[in-house]
Design an enzyme around this catalytic site. Structure first.
Site, short mmCIF file in Angstrom:
data_model
loop_
_atom_site.label_atom_id
_atom_site.label_comp_id
_atom_site.label_asym_id
_atom_site.label_seq_id
_atom_site.Cartn_x
_atom_site.Cartn_y
_atom_site.Cartn_z
N ASP A 251 1.81 -2.44 28.78
CA ASP A 251 0.48 -2.81 29.24
C ASP A 251 0.52 -3.98 30.22
OD1 ASP A 251 -1.00 -0.98 27.81
OD2 ASP A 251 -1.11 -2.26 26.03
N ARG A 328 -14.08 -9.43 22.66
CA ARG A 328 -14.76 -8.22 22.17
C ARG A 328 -15.44 -8.52 20.82
NH1 ARG A 328 -11.41 -2.79 23.85
NH2 ARG A 328 -11.65 -3.06 26.10
N ALA A 385 -6.59 -5.12 31.79
CA ALA A 385 -7.83 -4.58 32.36
C ALA A 385 -8.28 -3.40 31.50
CB ALA A 385 -7.59 -4.14 33.80
N ARG A 388 -11.35 1.75 31.47
CA ARG A 388 -12.57 2.53 31.54
C ARG A 388 -13.42 2.16 32.76
NH1 ARG A 388 -15.97 0.33 26.47
NH2 ARG A 388 -13.90 0.27 25.53
#
Ligand SMILES: *[C@@H]1O[C@H](CO)[C@@H](O)[C@H](O)[C@H]1NC(C)=O
Length: 515
Positions: A251, A328, A385, A388
């Site tokens: 990632d 989040r 990032a 989506r």
């Protein structure tokens, strides 16, 4: 007088009424919205399927009226498209067609061919059984399916055919430190730096004579399949230059710009404090290759599949996702404090499992298409990032994007308040931004539309191939060492369905006989 001639006033009233009715009809459902089949535009690469092969061919329809003005509303299912052709054996070739309604008076048509259609292929575009624009489109050359190994020429001739940009700012920026690369020391250094105890997962690829070879390092190398897939898809269409490169399968971007020598590493995600060379993410690339196949959410389908018009969407911010970053969780807290503004839930706990009691319970998945029942779409980084973002931009809401050091290959094209609404990394102004959006509906709607337009112009299948092509082309010019298949590399053959492969017969047309 009136009394003497009652008919006259009745007539007069009728005329007025008729006039009003006509005006009403004209504005509401009449001429203004009456589709003129000859002025309606049909365009896109899917109308030249003999010239350009894509896994799924696609073209666009834009509605116009007799005055040449755009009609900006859906006309429902009044369009039909048929793609028909013959195989060498004289049977009908199998083609699957879809019409995607963008609910704004434009449509995307796409089709996947499962065989090579060798004889005349015809594309009929019909509006209530009338031919639209130049329909029927007659294509005389053979139309190869994605499975065919039929390279047409070198990368630059392919770029020219497709009219790809040959230079991208992001690529120039990423490659600025690599004007002359000798790969031998690069590889040694990479193995030393990234492969200690298999800490990083990466592969060393070689393209030689249009064949793929690789050797992978590290523990989690499953994602190599995404790189294999796009490379195979490209070399079915063109002759790639001989190149060698390293792709990071993890990632996080890997290259610390302060550590010399700088190692060229291709990655799917970049960041402001690293120096990796960015490619389109495996996600967007796979959605390009596998649309109308294994993947249902792609950059074409996301533009359709939600028919709720803007003014009927909920004026709330929506978010679903997993717990891959602290912010989040913070968003969940904010949503609880501002229920009327934010509808957000976590759908999975993995990184902060011990905090599930506080931020849970996790909620079940909501189909991505349903996200656009809401006007405001929140984009918060995951581990890097959030991949989506292209889909959020392509959908019919407006994106609120968290400030972030992470980026994908196209982010630097995007402008705040043009394509999205920015908010601070710590979410401290998110509520303020949602409230701003709610009281600036007209502006926000334009931003939403710009985002969609950006996607349609820059993130279509064509664009994904073009970016890869430009990157490989640029890279090959900077690579000074000979490209050789290294010891320990594995040959990665193109998997072909034998029967379809036989169908192609494109080797008969080719100068280089690769079969
Ligand atoms: C949040 O959105 C989901 C999906 O549309 C909906 O089912 C749910 O009722 C909403 N929650 C609230 C509190 O409005």
């Amino acid at each position: 007088m009136e009394g003497q001639y009652p008919w006259a006033s009745i007539m007069k009233a009728s005329v007025v009424l008729l006039f009003l009715l006509c005006t009403f009809y004209y504005v509401k459902g009449g001429k203004k919205f009456k589709v003129d089949v000859k002025r309606t535009k049909v365009y896109g690469p899917g109308l030249e399927p003999d010239k350009i092969v894509y896994p799924v061919r696609y073209f666009f329809i834009e509605l116009y009226n007799a005055k040449g003005n755009r009609i900006e509303k859906s006309v429902g299912k009044s369009f039909t498209v048929q793609v028909e052709g013959e195989t060498t054996q004289g049977t009908n070739c199998r083609v699957w067609t879809q019409i995607l309604d963008r609910y704004d008076g434009s449509y995307i048509v796409r089709y996947r061919t499962y065989q090579t259609c060798r004889k005349l292929l015809t594309i009929h575009v019909l509006y209530n059984s009338q031919h639209v624009a130049e329909s029927p489109y007659k294509i005389s050359g053979p139309v190869y399916s994605e499975d065919c190994y039929c390279p047409i020429g070198d990368i630059s001739s392919w770029q020219e055919l497709v009219s790809c940009p040959t230079s991208y700012e992001q690529i120039n920026y990423d490659l600025k430190n690599f004007s002359e690369v000798d790969f031998e020391p690069v590889l040694k250094e990479a193995a030393k730096r990234f492969n200690q105890a298999g800490s990083r997962s990466f592969c060393n690829y070689v393209i030689k004579d249009n064949k793929v070879y690789r050797k992978c390092y590290g523990q989690h190398v499953g994602f190599k399949m995404f790189m294999d897939n796009i490379l195979h898809s490209m070399l079915r269409k063109m002759y790639l230059p001989d190149v060698e490169f390293i792709i990071n399968l993890g990632d996080w971007p890997l290259v610390d710009p302060k550590v010399k020598p700088l190692i060229p590493v291709f990655s799917w995600c970049g960041s402001e404090d690293t120096a990796d060379i960015i490619m389109p993410t495996y996600d967007i690339t796979e959605a390009t290759l596998e649309m109308m196949g294994r993947v249902t959410l792609d950059l074409l389908s996301v533009q359709s599949n939600n028919d709720i018009p803007w003014h009927e969407k909920k004026s709330q911010a929506f978010w679903r996702g997993r717990d891959s970053r602290r912010e989040r969780l913070d968003l969940i807290t904010l949503a609880r404090e501002h229920k009327h503004l934010i509808n957000a839930s976590l759908t999975n706990f993995f990184f902060f499992k011990d905090e599930e009691d506080t931020y849970g319970p996790k909620e079940k998945h909501v189909s991505f298409f349903k996200f656009f029942d809401f006007k405001y779409q929140i984009n918060i980084d995951g581990t890097v990032a959030a991949y989506r973002l292209p889909y959020l931009l392509g959908g019919s809401g407006v994106v609120l994007k968290q400030d972030s050091p992470y980026y994908e290959f196209f982010y630097h094209d995007l402008e705040p308040y043009v394509h999205y609404i920015p908010f601070k990394r710590d979410l401290s102004d998110l509520i303020e931004k949602i409230e701003w959006a709610a009281s600036n509906d007209d502006k926000v709607r334009v931003i939403a539309e710009n985002g969609r337009q950006y996607v349609q112009e820059n993130l279509m299948p064509k664009n994904i191939y073009c970016y890869h092509a430009a990157l490989f082309q640029e890279w090959s010019q900077r690579l000074k060492s000979d490209v050789v298949v290294r010891e320990g590399m594995e040959f990665v053959p193109i998997k072909e369905n034998e029967k379809r492969f036989g169908d192609c017969q494109c080797h008969l047309l080719n100068r280089h006989d690769e079969l």
